[in-house]
Design a protein around this motif. Structure first.
Motif, PDB file in Angstrom:
ATOM      1  N   UNK A  92       0.846  -1.218   0.000  1.00 48.04           N
ATOM      2  CA  UNK A  92       0.000   0.000   0.000  1.00 48.04           C
ATOM      3  C   UNK A  92       0.871   1.254   0.000  1.00 48.04           C
ATOM      4  N   UNK A  93       0.427   2.303  -0.700  1.00 47.69           N
ATOM      5  CA  UNK A  93       1.118   3.582  -0.545  1.00 47.69           C
ATOM      6  C   UNK A  93       0.946   4.082   0.887  1.00 47.69           C
ATOM      7  N   UNK A  94       1.995   4.715   1.424  1.00 41.78           N
ATOM      8  CA  UNK A  94       1.952   5.126   2.843  1.00 41.78           C
ATOM      9  C   UNK A  94       1.788   6.631   2.993  1.00 41.78           C
ATOM     10  N   UNK A  95       1.082   7.007   4.023  1.00 41.21           N
ATOM     11  CA  UNK A  95       0.847   8.429   4.316  1.00 41.21           C
ATOM     12  C   UNK A  95       1.081   8.666   5.802  1.00 41.21           C
ATOM     13  N   UNK A  96       1.926   9.658   6.117  1.00 40.45           N
ATOM     14  CA  UNK A  96       2.159   9.995   7.525  1.00 40.45           C
ATOM     15  C   UNK A  96       1.015  10.851   8.058  1.00 40.45           C
ATOM     16  N   UNK A  97       0.466  10.467   9.204  1.00 43.43           N
ATOM     17  CA  UNK A  97      -0.591  11.275   9.826  1.00 43.43           C
ATOM     18  C   UNK A  97       0.040  12.536  10.395  1.00 43.43           C
ATOM     19  N   UNK A  98      -0.543  13.674  10.046  1.00 42.07           N
ATOM     20  CA  UNK A  98      -0.024  14.949  10.564  1.00 42.07           C
ATOM     21  C   UNK A  98      -1.110  15.620  11.400  1.00 42.07           C
ATOM     22  N   UNK A  99      -0.688  16.400  12.417  1.00 40.42           N
ATOM     23  CA  UNK A  99      -1.724  17.095  13.205  1.00 40.42           C
ATOM     24  C   UNK A  99      -2.413  18.167  12.361  1.00 40.42           C
ATOM     25  N   UNK A 104     -12.469  10.676  31.089  1.00 43.17           N
ATOM     26  CA  UNK A 104     -11.757  11.936  30.829  1.00 43.17           C
ATOM     27  C   UNK A 104     -11.427  12.046  29.345  1.00 43.17           C
ATOM     28  N   UNK A 105     -11.735  13.194  28.779  1.00 41.89           N
ATOM     29  CA  UNK A 105     -11.432  13.418  27.371  1.00 41.89           C
ATOM     30  C   UNK A 105      -9.969  13.828  27.254  1.00 41.89           C
ATOM     31  N   UNK A 106      -9.209  13.013  26.542  1.00 46.48           N
ATOM     32  CA  UNK A 106      -7.774  13.249  26.378  1.00 46.48           C
ATOM     33  C   UNK A 106      -7.508  13.638  24.935  1.00 46.48           C
ATOM     34  N   UNK A 107      -6.947  14.810  24.757  1.00 47.60           N
ATOM     35  CA  UNK A 107      -6.652  15.292  23.410  1.00 47.60           C
ATOM     36  C   UNK A 107      -6.109  16.696  23.509  1.00 47.60           C
ATOM     37  N   UNK A 108      -6.126  17.402  22.387  1.00 49.43           N
ATOM     38  CA  UNK A 108      -5.591  18.761  22.390  1.00 49.43           C
ATOM     39  C   UNK A 108      -6.320  19.592  23.433  1.00 49.43           C
ATOM     40  N   UNK A 109      -5.541  20.285  24.226  1.00 47.14           N
ATOM     41  CA  UNK A 109      -6.118  21.105  25.293  1.00 47.14           C
ATOM     42  C   UNK A 109      -5.970  22.572  24.947  1.00 47.14           C
ATOM     43  N   UNK A 110      -6.636  23.398  25.722  1.00 52.50           N
ATOM     44  CA  UNK A 110      -6.509  24.849  25.559  1.00 52.50           C
ATOM     45  C   UNK A 110      -5.543  25.357  26.612  1.00 52.50           C
ATOM     46  N   UNK A 111      -4.832  26.430  26.253  1.00 49.41           N
ATOM     47  CA  UNK A 111      -3.924  27.060  27.208  1.00 49.41           C
ATOM     48  C   UNK A 111      -4.711  27.371  28.489  1.00 49.41           C
ATOM     49  N   UNK A 116       1.637  21.918  24.675  1.00 42.31           N
ATOM     50  CA  UNK A 116       0.781  21.507  23.559  1.00 42.31           C
ATOM     51  C   UNK A 116       1.616  20.928  22.423  1.00 42.31           C
ATOM     52  N   UNK A 117       2.698  21.625  22.072  1.00 40.30           N
ATOM     53  CA  UNK A 117       3.541  21.181  20.964  1.00 40.30           C
ATOM     54  C   UNK A 117       4.215  19.855  21.306  1.00 40.30           C
ATOM     55  N   UNK A 118       4.778  19.764  22.524  1.00 40.09           N
ATOM     56  CA  UNK A 118       5.465  18.530  22.936  1.00 40.09           C
ATOM     57  C   UNK A 118       4.514  17.342  22.979  1.00 40.09           C
ATOM     58  N   UNK A 119       3.337  17.566  23.590  1.00 35.89           N
ATOM     59  CA  UNK A 119       2.355  16.478  23.717  1.00 35.89           C
ATOM     60  C   UNK A 119       1.903  15.980  22.352  1.00 35.89           C
ATOM     61  N   UNK A 120       1.737  16.919  21.412  1.00 35.20           N
ATOM     62  CA  UNK A 120       1.266  16.507  20.099  1.00 35.20           C
ATOM     63  C   UNK A 120       2.351  15.771  19.313  1.00 35.20           C
ATOM     64  N   UNK A 121       3.613  15.921  19.742  1.00 33.23           N
ATOM     65  CA  UNK A 121       4.684  15.130  19.124  1.00 33.23           C
ATOM     66  C   UNK A 121       4.686  13.726  19.728  1.00 33.23           C
ATOM     67  N   UNK A 122       4.592  13.662  21.053  1.00 32.74           N
ATOM     68  CA  UNK A 122       4.650  12.372  21.761  1.00 32.74           C
ATOM     69  C   UNK A 122       3.356  11.578  21.643  1.00 32.74           C
TER      70      UNK A 122
END
Lengths: 453, 118
Positions: free
Chosen positions: A33-40, A251-258, A437-443
């Motif tokens: 299959x052709x591959x695609x990297x998931x990006x935020x 608990x909803x875990x995902x992108x948070x607000x400052x 936010x940036x670090x968490x979205x990388x990890x």
């Protein structure tokens, strides 16, 4: 007539399970299959606002049953019109896999092709593309949440770029691949999220193990203060012949607000409530949902109802301004949806009384405050000392935490506060910062094993 | 209508106020578990605070919240200096906006955690 309440079946009749647990079988499915990297998904400033991997996880593990993948155009249109999937079951939000023009050109995908989706550089899932179409992201964003003209029962102000959910849809790429997902390389949840990972099938098994027939869910994106604890304890008095057997914190875990608390502090803070014995562990259980919150108040409550019914809950507590931000919706929009319906969203009756609707029962709750006259945490529907009341203002409590004042036990249980400080020491800040936010979205919340395909 | 600003008082702050006469104005919150001053803020001062600090807002109690931590510290400094809870406190605070903003910029990425056993 018996008043005994049984565990509801999953929304749509069966739990979706689209996870291949045998790596050899997973490899075989992705071969060639052709591959695609998931990006935020990022907003106009480049800040991450969503990662579609969370939707793939929640879909494949059955949290969003009966949804099985990225939605076709006709399905998105039906949801925007009457909040129903093409198979009739009610559902609040369009869920789509969007692709940049650059990636689309590079991949050369057409309908009928299979794409390998990579996460953190490793094989993660496949998407069998059934349809490729284009969206107008701003139009989709506006139609998703409604307008004061089209939805006057609940929408008070036009949505705009100050609303995080609207920004998520507005920030999508225009090209959509529709089709079913399948996870082919099962991710491992990172600590501390791993011990709170109860996908619907496992969650129902855990309820069986605990002997819980009736369970009320508490939605959260906060470290719990004592007001939250009393909300849980008191809402759980509903049930049938006796109060609910269990309280599920999801608990909803995902992108948070400052300014939000870090996810790690939220889950461990709730766990501290039961470890401290304030609600004993035999009656209280903490779990997570991977989802970038859309803050859609009544629509979000519908999603919450679906997820928690799929997890096996019989009841769901809802408060004023449920999953809301700003004043876009009526503060009682969720209560209106569950109490009498919102015709402009396609519901002329409560969402658990319409065909193909929900089975979970709403427990609408008002507020808890501290009353010095009663000398206790009081329910606003009962306490008559409105002049003397002292409210649990989230901002006030955040201010106290940030100032380093050890909160009294009547506001925060010491065990819970210590969890907040533990993660404060870890991140150098008590709340979410742009760096977090940036670090968490990388990890992210998961790690994946190597898989040669 | 005038707004409110809640100034939390821990033991070290109460010590700094000894003999000022302000001890009598301490409010007991949450059944006496928390000491605080409820500082009255004029509409004019409240508008200025909201204008100067983007995160500031007025909550459901009519209290100004979500200001930088440095703002809270300066409010207490001014109370202790002026030994008053009158409008001159906010005059003094607003005269130090530049200093507060400078400190707030540093605290947006790092805040020292309390030295407690976790």
């Amino acid at each position: 007539m018996s008043i005994r309440i049984e565990r509801p079946e999953p929304h749509g009749g069966r739990l979706i399970d689209r996870v291949v647990t045998d790596p050899a079988a997973g490899k075989k499915l992705a071969k060639g299959c052709p591959a695609l990297d998931i990006k935020p998904t990022v907003d106009e400033k480049g800040t991450p606002v969503r990662n579609v991997y969370r939707e793939i996880m929640s879909t494949c593990y059955g949290f969003f049953s009966p949804v099985e993948g990225s939605m076709r155009q006709a399905e998105v249109e039906r949801i925007l019109k009457e909040r129903r999937l093409l198979n009739e079951w009610i559902f609040p939000y369009p869920l789509v896999f969007d692709v940049s023009e650059e990636d689309h050109k590079k991949l050369g995908i057409t309908s009928g092709d299979r794409v390998l989706l990579k996460l953190k550089g490793k094989p993660f899932a496949i998407l069998d593309v059934e349809e490729i179409y284009e969206i107008d992201p701003e139009e989709l964003a506006t139609k998703t949440f409604g307008t004061p003209e089209a939805n006057p029962e609940v929408v008070k102000e036009p949505f705009n770029k100050k609303h995080p959910g609207w920004v998520i849809y507005k920030s999508l790429n225009r090209i959509i691949y529709a089709g079913k997902y399948k996870i082919i390389n099962e991710p491992k949840l990172r600590s501390p999220f791993d011990r709170f990972w109860f996908p619907p099938k496992k969650c129902r098994e855990e309820f069986d193990r605990r002997g819980w027939r009736t369970v009320i869910n508490h939605q959260t994106r906060n470290v719990p203060h004592v007001g939250h604890e009393h909300l849980m304890k008191n809402a759980a008095y509903t049930g049938d012949l006796e109060p609910c057997h269990g309280i599920l914190v999801n608990a909803v875990i995902g992108v948070k607000r400052k300014g939000d608390y870090p996810d790690e502090a939220i889950v461990e803070g709730h766990e501290a409530v039961n470890l401290g014995g304030y609600i004993k562990p035999e009656r209280h259980m903490v779990s997570i949902l991977l989802w970038d919150m859309r803050y859609g108040n009544p629509l979000e409550s519908l999603l919450h109802g679906i997820v928690r019914q799929n997890m096996g809950c019989t009841h769901h507590m809802f408060g004023r301004d449920h999953a809301a931000v700003g004043e876009y919706y009526d503060m009682y929009a969720t209560q209106i949806l569950w109490g009498k319906g919102v015709p402009s969203f396609g519901f002329d009756k409560p969402v658990n009384e319409v065909p193909y609707g929900l089975k979970i029962k709403a427990q609408n709750m008002a507020e808890f405050w501290y009353c010095p006259k009663c000398g206790e945490i009081a329910y606003s529907g009962s306490c008559g000392h409105t002049k003397e009341k002292q409210k649990f203002s989230g901002s006030f409590i955040r201010g106290m935490v940030a100032e380093g004042v050890f909160p009294p036990g009547v506001i925060f249980r010491p065990e819970v506060y210590k969890v907040a400080v533990k993660w404060w020491k870890h991140y150098g800040y008590p709340f979410v910062t742009p760096k977090y936010l940036v670090e968490r979205e990388k990890e992210l919340e998961v790690d994946l094993a190597d898989m040669d395909i | 209508m005038a707004k409110l600003f809640v100034v939390l008082l821990d033991d070290s702050r109460l010590k700094k106020l000894e003999g000022s006469g302000l001890e009598k104005k301490v409010s007991k919150l949450f059944g006496g578990a928390l000491n605080a001053f409820n500082l009255e803020v004029s509409d004019e001062h409240a508008a200025k605070i909201l204008e100067e600090f983007g995160t500031a807002r007025i909550d459901s109690r009519g209290a100004i919240t979500d200001v930088p931590i440095a703002f809270n510290r300066v409010v207490f400094d001014e109370i202790a200096k002026k030994k008053s809870l009158g409008p001159e406190v906010m005059d003094g605070v607003l005269a130090r906006v530049a200093e507060i903003k400078e400190a707030a910029a540093k605290e947006s990425e790092f805040l020292p955690a309390p030295e407690i056993e976790v």
